[in-house]
Design a protein around this motif. Sequence first.
Motif, short mmCIF file in Angstrom:
data_model
loop_
_atom_site.label_atom_id
_atom_site.label_comp_id
_atom_site.label_asym_id
_atom_site.label_seq_id
_atom_site.Cartn_x
_atom_site.Cartn_y
_atom_site.Cartn_z
N GLU A 74 0.81 -1.20 0.00
CA GLU A 74 0.00 0.00 0.00
C GLU A 74 0.85 1.27 0.00
N THR A 75 2.09 1.16 0.45
CA THR A 75 2.97 2.32 0.50
C THR A 75 4.22 2.02 -0.30
N THR A 76 4.91 3.07 -0.70
CA THR A 76 6.15 2.88 -1.44
C THR A 76 7.29 2.73 -0.44
N PRO A 77 8.29 2.01 -0.79
CA PRO A 77 9.41 1.85 0.14
C PRO A 77 10.16 3.18 0.28
N PRO A 78 10.82 3.38 1.39
CA PRO A 78 11.57 4.65 1.56
C PRO A 78 12.73 4.73 0.56
N LEU A 79 12.92 5.92 0.06
CA LEU A 79 14.01 6.14 -0.90
C LEU A 79 15.28 6.51 -0.11
N THR A 80 16.29 5.72 -0.26
CA THR A 80 17.57 6.00 0.42
C THR A 80 18.67 5.98 -0.63
N GLY A 81 19.71 6.68 -0.32
CA GLY A 81 20.86 6.70 -1.22
C GLY A 81 20.77 7.69 -2.37
N TRP A 82 20.00 8.75 -2.25
CA TRP A 82 19.94 9.77 -3.31
C TRP A 82 21.01 10.76 -3.14
#
Length: 82
Positions: A74-82
Motif C-alpha cells: 500500500e505504500t512505497t518503500p523509503p528512498l535511500t541513497g539519493w
Amino acid sequence: MNRTQREAAARRIMEGTPPPVPPDLYPEVVRRGGRMLRRRKAALLLTWLLLFAAAVAFAVWAVTARPWVEPPSETTPPLTGW
C-alpha cells in the motif's frame, strides 16, 4: 441384597426358560430396522454431499481470493541513497 444373593438371583433367571416372544414382534422389528437403515443411509449421503459442497466452496474461494499470493504494498518503500 448382597453380592451372593444377586448372583443366585441372576443364575435362577438365566437357568429358567426364556419368556415367550410375541408372534407379531418379528414384522415390527423388521419394519423398524429397515427404517433405521434408510435413515442412516440418508444421513450418510447428506454428510457426503455437505462435505463435497464445502470442498467445492473452498476451491472456488481459493481460486478467486488467491490467499497464497502476497498482497500488493500500500505504500512505497523509503528512498535511500539519493
